[in-house]
Motif scaffolding. Sequence first.
Motif, PDB file in Angstrom:
ATOM      1  N   ASP A 104      51.869 -16.849 -10.256  1.00 20.20           N
ATOM      2  CA  ASP A 104      52.400 -17.380 -11.511  1.00 20.20           C
ATOM      3  C   ASP A 104      53.815 -16.856 -11.719  1.00 20.20           C
ATOM      4  OD1 ASP A 104      52.900 -18.304 -14.051  1.00 20.20           O
ATOM      5  OD2 ASP A 104      50.940 -17.751 -14.856  1.00 20.20           O
ATOM      6  N   MET A 105      54.797 -17.763 -11.652  1.00 23.43           N
ATOM      7  CA  MET A 105      56.201 -17.373 -11.774  1.00 23.43           C
ATOM      8  C   MET A 105      56.781 -17.695 -13.150  1.00 23.43           C
ATOM      9  SD  MET A 105      57.503 -18.564  -7.959  1.00 23.43           S
ATOM     10  CE  MET A 105      59.144 -17.866  -8.155  1.00 23.43           C
ATOM     11  N   ARG A 106      55.916 -18.049 -14.096  1.00 23.01           N
ATOM     12  CA  ARG A 106      56.384 -18.335 -15.458  1.00 23.01           C
ATOM     13  C   ARG A 106      56.668 -17.038 -16.205  1.00 23.01           C
ATOM     14  NH1 ARG A 106      51.422 -21.699 -17.548  1.00 23.01           N
ATOM     15  NH2 ARG A 106      50.432 -19.910 -16.520  1.00 23.01           N
ATOM     16  N   ASN A 107      57.705 -17.058 -16.995  1.00 23.38           N
ATOM     17  CA  ASN A 107      58.081 -15.868 -17.758  1.00 23.38           C
ATOM     18  C   ASN A 107      57.308 -15.835 -19.076  1.00 23.38           C
ATOM     19  OD1 ASN A 107      59.336 -13.526 -18.553  1.00 23.38           O
ATOM     20  ND2 ASN A 107      61.195 -14.541 -19.263  1.00 23.38           N
ATOM     21  N   VAL A 108      56.018 -15.543 -18.967  1.00 20.08           N
ATOM     22  CA  VAL A 108      55.149 -15.476 -20.139  1.00 20.08           C
ATOM     23  C   VAL A 108      54.310 -14.207 -20.050  1.00 20.08           C
ATOM     24  CG1 VAL A 108      55.020 -17.983 -20.457  1.00 20.08           C
ATOM     25  CG2 VAL A 108      53.361 -16.852 -18.965  1.00 20.08           C
ATOM     26  N   ASP A 109      53.848 -13.738 -21.199  1.00 21.83           N
ATOM     27  CA  ASP A 109      52.951 -12.588 -21.208  1.00 21.83           C
ATOM     28  C   ASP A 109      51.662 -12.961 -20.497  1.00 21.83           C
ATOM     29  OD1 ASP A 109      54.726 -11.016 -22.629  1.00 21.83           O
ATOM     30  OD2 ASP A 109      53.945 -11.658 -24.577  1.00 21.83           O
ATOM     31  N   HIS A 110      51.138 -12.006 -19.735  1.00 25.15           N
ATOM     32  CA  HIS A 110      49.930 -12.270 -18.967  1.00 25.15           C
ATOM     33  C   HIS A 110      48.937 -11.142 -19.171  1.00 25.15           C
ATOM     34  CE1 HIS A 110      47.335 -13.497 -15.663  1.00 25.15           C
ATOM     35  NE2 HIS A 110      48.064 -14.591 -15.499  1.00 25.15           N
ATOM     36  N   VAL A 111      47.697 -11.498 -19.401  1.00 22.79           N
ATOM     37  CA  VAL A 111      46.662 -10.499 -19.681  1.00 22.79           C
ATOM     38  C   VAL A 111      46.466  -9.551 -18.501  1.00 22.79           C
ATOM     39  CG1 VAL A 111      44.765 -11.955 -18.851  1.00 22.79           C
ATOM     40  CG2 VAL A 111      44.317 -10.203 -20.583  1.00 22.79           C
ATOM     41  N   PHE A 112      46.811 -10.001 -17.290  1.00 24.31           N
ATOM     42  CA  PHE A 112      46.639  -9.158 -16.102  1.00 24.31           C
ATOM     43  C   PHE A 112      47.354  -7.824 -16.265  1.00 24.31           C
ATOM     44  CE2 PHE A 112      48.004  -7.581 -11.975  1.00 24.31           C
ATOM     45  CZ  PHE A 112      46.861  -7.698 -11.201  1.00 24.31           C
ATOM     46  N   TRP A 113      48.637  -7.886 -16.678  1.00 27.13           N
ATOM     47  CA  TRP A 113      49.402  -6.648 -16.790  1.00 27.13           C
ATOM     48  C   TRP A 113      48.940  -5.821 -17.982  1.00 27.13           C
ATOM     49  CZ3 TRP A 113      51.247  -5.861 -12.366  1.00 27.13           C
ATOM     50  CH2 TRP A 113      51.797  -6.890 -11.598  1.00 27.13           C
ATOM     51  N   ILE A 150      52.672 -21.526  -9.798  1.00 28.88           N
ATOM     52  CA  ILE A 150      52.933 -22.119 -11.106  1.00 28.88           C
ATOM     53  C   ILE A 150      54.316 -21.679 -11.578  1.00 28.88           C
ATOM     54  CG2 ILE A 150      52.083 -22.408 -13.460  1.00 28.88           C
ATOM     55  CD1 ILE A 150      49.373 -21.457 -12.526  1.00 28.88           C
ATOM     56  N   VAL A 151      55.127 -22.640 -12.023  1.00 24.79           N
ATOM     57  CA  VAL A 151      56.487 -22.333 -12.476  1.00 24.79           C
ATOM     58  C   VAL A 151      56.811 -23.164 -13.718  1.00 24.79           C
ATOM     59  CG1 VAL A 151      57.322 -21.786 -10.158  1.00 24.79           C
ATOM     60  CG2 VAL A 151      57.522 -24.127 -11.026  1.00 24.79           C
ATOM     61  N   ASP A 152      57.858 -22.763 -14.410  1.00 27.37           N
ATOM     62  CA  ASP A 152      58.541 -23.597 -15.393  1.00 27.37           C
ATOM     63  C   ASP A 152      59.914 -23.904 -14.821  1.00 27.37           C
ATOM     64  OD1 ASP A 152      56.399 -23.431 -17.124  1.00 27.37           O
ATOM     65  OD2 ASP A 152      57.231 -21.747 -18.258  1.00 27.37           O
ATOM     66  N   LEU A 153      60.347 -25.159 -14.909  1.00 28.50           N
ATOM     67  CA  LEU A 153      61.597 -25.571 -14.273  1.00 28.50           C
ATOM     68  C   LEU A 153      62.600 -26.094 -15.291  1.00 28.50           C
ATOM     69  CD1 LEU A 153      60.361 -27.475 -11.078  1.00 28.50           C
ATOM     70  CD2 LEU A 153      61.354 -25.183 -11.195  1.00 28.50           C
ATOM     71  N   PHE A 179      51.929 -26.778  -5.649  1.00 28.36           N
ATOM     72  CA  PHE A 179      52.976 -26.412  -6.598  1.00 28.36           C
ATOM     73  C   PHE A 179      52.694 -27.076  -7.936  1.00 28.36           C
ATOM     74  CE2 PHE A 179      55.062 -25.779  -2.511  1.00 28.36           C
ATOM     75  CZ  PHE A 179      55.654 -24.535  -2.694  1.00 28.36           C
ATOM     76  N   CYS A 180      52.804 -26.288  -8.992  1.00 22.51           N
ATOM     77  CA  CYS A 180      52.437 -26.768 -10.322  1.00 22.51           C
ATOM     78  C   CYS A 180      53.520 -26.347 -11.319  1.00 22.51           C
ATOM     79  CB  CYS A 180      51.085 -26.195 -10.719  1.00 22.51           C
ATOM     80  SG  CYS A 180      50.568 -26.585 -12.391  1.00 22.51           S
ATOM     81  N   CYS A 181      54.152 -27.324 -11.950  1.00 23.89           N
ATOM     82  CA  CYS A 181      55.131 -27.049 -13.010  1.00 23.89           C
ATOM     83  C   CYS A 181      54.496 -27.438 -14.341  1.00 23.89           C
ATOM     84  CB  CYS A 181      56.417 -27.850 -12.777  1.00 23.89           C
ATOM     85  SG  CYS A 181      57.607 -27.706 -14.131  1.00 23.89           S
TER      86      CYS A 181
END
Length: 481
Positions: A104-113, A150-153, A179-181
Amino acid sequence: MSGQTPPTLQKLARQTLLRDEALAISSLEELPAVVFPPLFQEAFAGRLNKLIKAMVAAWPFHDLPVGPLINMHNLETLQALLDGVDMRLTRKFHPWRPKLQVLDMRNVDHVFWNIWSDANDSDSDAETLDEKQVVKAPRRYALRQRLKIIVDLSISSQLNEQKAYFLNWAKQRKGSINFCCTKMKIWDAPDEVIREIMNVFHPEHITELELYTDWTLLRLAHFAPYFGQMKNLERVFLAPLHKNTSPIMNLTRDSKVKCIKKIISQFSKFNCLQHVFMKRVHFLRDHLHQILGCLRTPLQTLSITHCLISQTDLDSFSCCHNLFKLKNLEIRGVTLFALDLMPLRGLLGKLAGTLESLDFQWCSMKDSQLIVLLPALSQCSQLNQINFYSNDFSMAILKDLLQHTANWSKMNVEQYPVPLECYDALGHVSRERFVELCQELMDTLRAKREPKSISFATNVCQNCGKTCVYGQGARLCSCLQ
């Protein structure tokens, strides 16, 4: 004696590995999975690109959310990340470790971290998490599943070096990676760039689209099939979609109608659409009712800004069932003074129990039109934000409005124009009348309810470009100070 807590064994081990990148890389296959997340974060912070590459290849979890970590302006780090993916695609992995399934390359908060940040400095907690999340062997279907990225473009005519590198890398691997945008912004990109991107990132994965172009109707019609393939679209922002001053390549009237019809018809293909924003969509006049008629799902947000609409468009508001659950209605910069607002009153009446925000700024509304809306407005009990700035209302009608807002118990922010009586014959603001009348309106409202945040504003001063605002006190434009 020092009051500092000594570092845990896990933290000491990470520090040792980070000081010797070669040792860290050679130790990855033997490291407990619990060490990976904090070590990976610190490798990113220190730009240890060789270690980043090796850790991606050996990643022991199903998910790797790198968006909050990666700096897309650093080409070397991006290359290391993608090189690690390439290694992962070709290497064999241990069956007792899960296979990486989602990058996941989106710049969003993620529960993993968030999960692992709680375990960074606790050896016992880390062991528990390690046991819960890592020891289980992957299911058979997971072994066969292709990696998803997964990205946002954000696409423009001028791609920076990092974005160009990533898109070229993705194009070469579209057969081996999904690939998923999810969010896409398009800034007047060339047709060939859009075609290449849509060929790699299938439009059906896009849930949010922002289109900022000055394309002609013909170019928009060419884009329409991609638009229609975004069947899972939830939010769309269109601004602008056609400038009247742009060349139209000598399209005939019939050709223009066909182009507009092709664009509008795509709205019938969206199964999840909830939020629609349209700004300076100049072909909207006489066609808005067609868009609303195409909708397949109830909207939560409808925003129309600086557009021309017709009476036919407005008439559709009161009979379009997919508008009857709106929470946010924004009609800004849309000239309404020449239109019959009874259909809008009908819509507001149906939204009495759902509408939360309402914006009519810059609509050139007059007293007679506010009188039409007033019975429905007074019943909107869920409103928490309203904006009537830059409309032309008298003192009497503003008083009448405020006296009918007892139901607005949830109101947080309310913005009104100053009464017309605050201006002289030349349109200049009278300081004395401004303060006196705005205070009188405040007193009128407080007799009904106590406002949380309220302000009255003048039109923009033609000399200094500022407004006078009356809220907690009077704030004058520089010309009146």
